[in-house]
Motif scaffolding. Structure first.
Motif, PDB file in Angstrom:
ATOM      1  N   MET A   1       3.667 -39.323  63.117  1.00 18.57           N
ATOM      2  CA  MET A   1       4.227 -39.039  64.402  1.00 18.57           C
ATOM      3  C   MET A   1       4.609 -37.619  64.225  1.00 18.57           C
ATOM      4  O   MET A   1       5.623 -38.436  64.051  1.00 18.57           O
ATOM      5  CB  MET A   1       4.399 -39.740  65.671  1.00 18.57           C
ATOM      6  N   PRO A   2       4.571 -36.695  64.268  1.00 16.49           N
ATOM      7  CA  PRO A   2       4.973 -35.264  64.162  1.00 16.49           C
ATOM      8  C   PRO A   2       5.681 -34.771  65.301  1.00 16.49           C
ATOM      9  O   PRO A   2       5.296 -35.529  66.567  1.00 16.49           O
ATOM     10  CB  PRO A   2       4.425 -34.087  63.923  1.00 16.49           C
ATOM     11  N   THR A   3       7.347 -34.968  65.584  1.00 19.36           N
ATOM     12  CA  THR A   3       7.374 -33.984  66.656  1.00 19.36           C
ATOM     13  C   THR A   3       8.226 -32.487  67.138  1.00 19.36           C
ATOM     14  O   THR A   3       7.778 -32.512  65.504  1.00 19.36           O
ATOM     15  CB  THR A   3       9.047 -34.488  66.063  1.00 19.36           C
ATOM     16  N   ILE A   4       7.436 -32.132  67.702  1.00 17.90           N
ATOM     17  CA  ILE A   4       7.195 -30.574  68.291  1.00 17.90           C
ATOM     18  C   ILE A   4       8.284 -29.932  69.040  1.00 17.90           C
ATOM     19  O   ILE A   4       9.136 -30.665  69.720  1.00 17.90           O
ATOM     20  CB  ILE A   4       6.059 -30.513  67.943  1.00 17.90           C
ATOM     21  N   LEU A   5       8.505 -28.837  69.191  1.00 17.81           N
ATOM     22  CA  LEU A   5       9.112 -28.128  70.039  1.00 17.81           C
ATOM     23  C   LEU A   5       8.482 -27.365  70.808  1.00 17.81           C
ATOM     24  O   LEU A   5       7.791 -26.249  70.202  1.00 17.81           O
ATOM     25  CB  LEU A   5      10.530 -27.726  69.661  1.00 17.81           C
ATOM     26  N   VAL A   6       8.142 -27.335  72.316  1.00 18.86           N
ATOM     27  CA  VAL A   6       7.158 -25.905  73.071  1.00 18.86           C
ATOM     28  C   VAL A   6       8.129 -25.069  73.490  1.00 18.86           C
ATOM     29  O   VAL A   6       9.344 -25.924  74.274  1.00 18.86           O
ATOM     30  CB  VAL A   6       6.162 -27.096  73.496  1.00 18.86           C
TER      31      VAL A   6
ATOM     32  N   GLN B   1       8.344 -30.029  63.277  1.00 18.93           N
ATOM     33  CA  GLN B   1       9.230 -29.587  62.542  1.00 18.93           C
ATOM     34  C   GLN B   1       8.787 -30.322  61.018  1.00 18.93           C
ATOM     35  O   GLN B   1       7.602 -30.941  60.804  1.00 18.93           O
ATOM     36  CB  GLN B   1       9.607 -31.565  62.689  1.00 18.93           C
ATOM     37  N   SER B   2       9.303 -30.225  60.436  1.00 21.76           N
ATOM     38  CA  SER B   2       9.149 -29.624  58.980  1.00 21.76           C
ATOM     39  C   SER B   2       9.923 -30.918  57.713  1.00 21.76           C
ATOM     40  O   SER B   2      10.800 -31.102  58.832  1.00 21.76           O
ATOM     41  CB  SER B   2       8.908 -28.354  57.983  1.00 21.76           C
TER      42      SER B   2
END
Length: 89
Positions: free
Chosen positions: A1-6, A88-89
């Motif tokens: 499950m990726p974490t993202i920043l918006v 997130q990479s």
């Protein structure tokens, strides 16, 4: 499950922070663990960090937003053209 920043701009930070719209809409797109951030030097610049079950679902929803999403962004005073999504990479 990726974490993202918006990140995006808003015209009313206090309204954005107190809005229930994120918790109403984002979980239906597979988002969880939603956290809000505000730039202390420019409170019109805000961000979210969240976990997303299926990044493709979120990106498709952002590419072709539903009426509900458009209304939620208006309610939250989001400036849509300033939105950026980082994964997130």
């Amino acid at each position: 499950m990726p974490t993202i920043l918006v990140t995006h701009d808003v015209t009313d930070t206090d309204r954005w922070l107190s809005s229930p719209k994120r918790e109403e809409l984002l979980p239906s797109l597979g988002a969880s663990n939603i956290r809000t951030f505000v730039n202390p030097q420019d409170r019109t610049k805000v961000g979210l960090v969240l976990d997303i079950a299926d990044l493709g679902v979120l990106l498709a929803a952002m590419e072709n937003p539903s009426d509900e999403m458009v209304e939620a962004m208006k309610y939250d005073t989001v400036v849509p053209e300033t939105m950026a999504i980082l994964v997130q990479s």
